[in-house]
Enzyme design. Sequence first.
Site, mmCIF file in Angstrom:
data_model
loop_
_atom_site.group_PDB
_atom_site.id
_atom_site.type_symbol
_atom_site.label_atom_id
_atom_site.label_comp_id
_atom_site.label_asym_id
_atom_site.label_seq_id
_atom_site.Cartn_x
_atom_site.Cartn_y
_atom_site.Cartn_z
ATOM 1 N N GLU A 1 -2.584 -1.755 -3.327
ATOM 2 C CA GLU A 1 -3.803 -1.114 -2.856
ATOM 3 C C GLU A 1 -3.519 0.360 -2.575
ATOM 4 O O GLU A 1 -2.384 0.737 -2.272
ATOM 5 C CB GLU A 1 -4.342 -1.819 -1.603
ATOM 6 C CG GLU A 1 -3.346 -1.861 -0.469
ATOM 7 C CD GLU A 1 -3.850 -2.540 0.789
ATOM 8 O OE1 GLU A 1 -4.584 -3.529 0.686
ATOM 9 O OE2 GLU A 1 -3.491 -2.066 1.879
ATOM 10 N N HIS B 1 -8.430 -7.261 6.496
ATOM 11 C CA HIS B 1 -8.342 -6.337 7.641
ATOM 12 C C HIS B 1 -8.621 -7.079 8.932
ATOM 13 O O HIS B 1 -9.701 -7.632 9.110
ATOM 14 C CB HIS B 1 -9.275 -5.124 7.535
ATOM 15 C CG HIS B 1 -8.532 -3.860 7.794
ATOM 16 N ND1 HIS B 1 -8.194 -3.445 9.059
ATOM 17 C CD2 HIS B 1 -7.984 -2.974 6.938
ATOM 18 C CE1 HIS B 1 -7.501 -2.330 8.959
ATOM 19 N NE2 HIS B 1 -7.344 -2.024 7.696
ATOM 20 N N HIS C 1 0.864 -1.186 0.000
ATOM 21 C CA HIS C 1 0.000 0.000 0.000
ATOM 22 C C HIS C 1 0.902 1.238 0.000
ATOM 23 O O HIS C 1 1.208 1.779 1.063
ATOM 24 C CB HIS C 1 -0.890 -0.031 1.256
ATOM 25 C CG HIS C 1 -1.967 1.013 1.277
ATOM 26 N ND1 HIS C 1 -3.146 0.832 1.958
ATOM 27 C CD2 HIS C 1 -2.039 2.240 0.718
ATOM 28 C CE1 HIS C 1 -3.902 1.905 1.803
ATOM 29 N NE2 HIS C 1 -3.247 2.779 1.060
#
Length: 237
Positions: A70, A190, A43
């Site tokens: 991401e 997550h 990320h």
Amino acid sequence: MTKLSVNINKIATLRNARGGNVPNVVKVALDCETFGAQGITVHPRPDERHIRRADVYELRPLLHTEFNIEGYPAPDFIDLVTKVKPHQVTLVPDSPDQITSNAGWDTKTHASFLAEVLDAFKHAGIRTSVFVAADTEMVEYAARAGADRVELYTEPYASLYPQNPETAIAPFLEAATAARNLGLGLNAGHDLNLQNLNYLYRHIPWIDEVSIGHALVSDALYLGLERTVHAYLDCLR
Ligand code: PXP
């Protein structure tokens, strides 16, 4: 088969704490692959506080498994991803200063923005995934915008799981079923960990990929990276 994509942001956070190259982010990614992980997730944030743009370029030709990038689709991010051409891009609605993603997209409100961005990635030949809450309407609007997959934001599942696994999984099963009926691929991520992952997998075995970082890296402090990756893979059987 549900693939395990290891999110290596935390490895970069540790490296950046000292300014050198320890731990070596690329080596950790390649070792995760050797130990059986079927993907690597990064990320890159605008402030480069963990993964840097240079890491993304360095990793791309070296990885043998699926590379997932991401991030929030700001112009810089779109430029980076379309140049690097990972296997998958996951769109998250994070603001630049956010500690971590803490919500999915409102795919209805942002329908036209998402459609435009998804189209650009599709033209670049990159599979797209949109991070959403376990909400059937959000899944439907992601499909309408042209996403190939949705990634379900599993923090609410993870928080409720210790008290009540059945209640925790219910909205996820519903959203996952909606995704399947719409022909969307399905990812999840997550706060997944060694306690809650197998239950998720057993109830929604058609998840294509889970993306796991924080708990996995924390477990590796005690178990070592190889045993940890194996333990997570065992939860997906
Ligand atoms: N999926 C998305 C979209 C994320 O932003 C993150 C955190 O970077 C994860 C999955 C992984 O979450 P965790 O670090 O809690 O495993």
